[in-house]
Design a protein around this motif. Structure first.
Motif, mmCIF file in Angstrom:
data_model
loop_
_atom_site.group_PDB
_atom_site.id
_atom_site.type_symbol
_atom_site.label_atom_id
_atom_site.label_comp_id
_atom_site.label_asym_id
_atom_site.label_seq_id
_atom_site.Cartn_x
_atom_site.Cartn_y
_atom_site.Cartn_z
ATOM 1 N N THR A 236 -71.854 4.211 47.490
ATOM 2 C CA THR A 236 -72.494 4.105 46.177
ATOM 3 C C THR A 236 -72.612 2.661 45.672
ATOM 4 O O THR A 236 -73.606 2.318 45.038
ATOM 5 C CB THR A 236 -71.753 4.950 45.129
ATOM 6 N N THR A 237 -71.632 1.829 45.963
ATOM 7 C CA THR A 237 -71.676 0.451 45.457
ATOM 8 C C THR A 237 -72.880 -0.329 45.979
ATOM 9 O O THR A 237 -73.614 -0.916 45.183
ATOM 10 C CB THR A 237 -70.355 -0.287 45.754
ATOM 11 N N PRO A 238 -73.153 -0.347 47.292
ATOM 12 C CA PRO A 238 -74.331 -1.080 47.744
ATOM 13 C C PRO A 238 -75.641 -0.488 47.228
ATOM 14 O O PRO A 238 -76.589 -1.226 46.944
ATOM 15 C CB PRO A 238 -74.279 -1.012 49.264
ATOM 16 N N VAL A 239 -75.701 0.829 47.077
ATOM 17 C CA VAL A 239 -76.923 1.441 46.546
ATOM 18 C C VAL A 239 -77.133 0.982 45.104
ATOM 19 O O VAL A 239 -78.239 0.583 44.726
ATOM 20 C CB VAL A 239 -76.865 2.984 46.638
ATOM 21 N N HIS A 240 -76.072 1.014 44.316
ATOM 22 C CA HIS A 240 -76.179 0.567 42.923
ATOM 23 C C HIS A 240 -76.605 -0.895 42.853
ATOM 24 O O HIS A 240 -77.467 -1.273 42.053
ATOM 25 C CB HIS A 240 -74.840 0.772 42.203
ATOM 26 N N GLU A 241 -76.014 -1.736 43.684
ATOM 27 C CA GLU A 241 -76.353 -3.158 43.704
ATOM 28 C C GLU A 241 -77.811 -3.379 44.119
ATOM 29 O O GLU A 241 -78.497 -4.232 43.557
ATOM 30 C CB GLU A 241 -75.413 -3.922 44.641
ATOM 31 N N ARG A 242 -78.284 -2.625 45.091
ATOM 32 C CA ARG A 242 -79.671 -2.752 45.547
ATOM 33 C C ARG A 242 -80.644 -2.346 44.442
ATOM 34 O O ARG A 242 -81.647 -3.026 44.205
ATOM 35 C CB ARG A 242 -79.914 -1.896 46.791
ATOM 36 N N ILE A 243 -80.355 -1.236 43.757
ATOM 37 C CA ILE A 243 -81.223 -0.794 42.670
ATOM 38 C C ILE A 243 -81.231 -1.834 41.549
ATOM 39 O O ILE A 243 -82.294 -2.187 41.032
ATOM 40 C CB ILE A 243 -80.797 0.595 42.155
ATOM 41 N N ARG A 244 -80.060 -2.333 41.186
ATOM 42 C CA ARG A 244 -79.972 -3.352 40.136
ATOM 43 C C ARG A 244 -80.762 -4.602 40.517
ATOM 44 O O ARG A 244 -81.516 -5.155 39.711
ATOM 45 C CB ARG A 244 -78.507 -3.715 39.864
ATOM 46 N N ARG A 245 -80.645 -5.025 41.777
ATOM 47 C CA ARG A 245 -81.379 -6.202 42.247
ATOM 48 C C ARG A 245 -82.888 -5.965 42.174
ATOM 49 O O ARG A 245 -83.650 -6.837 41.743
ATOM 50 C CB ARG A 245 -80.968 -6.548 43.684
ATOM 51 N N MET A 246 -83.324 -4.766 42.563
ATOM 52 C CA MET A 246 -84.760 -4.463 42.523
ATOM 53 C C MET A 246 -85.271 -4.347 41.081
ATOM 54 O O MET A 246 -86.409 -4.704 40.800
ATOM 55 C CB MET A 246 -85.061 -3.206 43.334
ATOM 56 N N GLU A 247 -84.418 -3.896 40.169
ATOM 57 C CA GLU A 247 -84.798 -3.875 38.753
ATOM 58 C C GLU A 247 -84.917 -5.303 38.216
ATOM 59 O O GLU A 247 -85.900 -5.647 37.559
ATOM 60 C CB GLU A 247 -83.767 -3.098 37.931
ATOM 61 N N GLU B 6 -75.965 9.291 49.657
ATOM 62 C CA GLU B 6 -75.801 10.271 50.740
ATOM 63 C C GLU B 6 -77.047 10.333 51.621
ATOM 64 O O GLU B 6 -76.944 10.478 52.830
ATOM 65 C CB GLU B 6 -75.503 11.654 50.144
ATOM 66 N N LYS B 7 -78.224 10.209 51.009
ATOM 67 C CA LYS B 7 -79.471 10.321 51.770
ATOM 68 C C LYS B 7 -79.798 9.068 52.579
ATOM 69 O O LYS B 7 -80.454 9.156 53.605
ATOM 70 C CB LYS B 7 -80.616 10.677 50.834
ATOM 71 N N VAL B 8 -79.353 7.897 52.097
ATOM 72 C CA VAL B 8 -79.653 6.659 52.830
ATOM 73 C C VAL B 8 -78.464 6.181 53.664
ATOM 74 O O VAL B 8 -78.532 5.138 54.296
ATOM 75 C CB VAL B 8 -80.152 5.528 51.889
ATOM 76 N N HIS B 9 -77.380 6.944 53.635
ATOM 77 C CA HIS B 9 -76.186 6.657 54.446
ATOM 78 C C HIS B 9 -75.562 5.304 54.124
ATOM 79 O O HIS B 9 -75.226 4.518 55.012
ATOM 80 C CB HIS B 9 -76.502 6.779 55.942
ATOM 81 N N LEU B 10 -75.415 5.055 52.819
ATOM 82 C CA LEU B 10 -74.672 3.891 52.329
ATOM 83 C C LEU B 10 -73.704 4.393 51.270
ATOM 84 O O LEU B 10 -73.934 5.447 50.677
ATOM 85 C CB LEU B 10 -75.609 2.863 51.688
#
Length: 74
Positions: free
Chosen positions: A43-54, A37-41
């Motif tokens: 949930t799926t792309p946010v989850h994928e981005r976090i997983r990629r950064m991990e 909600e805060k980054v205006h994306l």
């Protein structure tokens, strides 16, 4: 200690990735929904981005900071 990445190994981070990282630094317990909600994306792309950064090592770990005086430590 983690090995330093070469320029070729450095993951490319865009502005959304940096926004997500900033939010996680403020509150590592923020939900994917709250972050999205805060980054205006969504949930799926946010989850994928976090997983990629991990996986790439950008995010190394999540920690809990304790208030020493609240647990009887000096």
């Amino acid at each position: 200690m983690a090995k330093a990445l070469s320029k070729e190994e450095m993951p490319l981070l865009d502005t959304k990735d940096l926004e997500i990282l900033k939010l996680l630094q403020k509150n590592a317990r923020a939900t994917i929904k709250e972050i999205s909600e805060k980054v205006h994306l969504s949930t799926t792309p946010v989850h994928e981005r976090i997983r990629r950064m991990e996986e790439s090592g950008v995010i190394q770990q999540y920690v809990t900071l304790l208030n020493a005086s609240k647990i009887g430590k000096g």
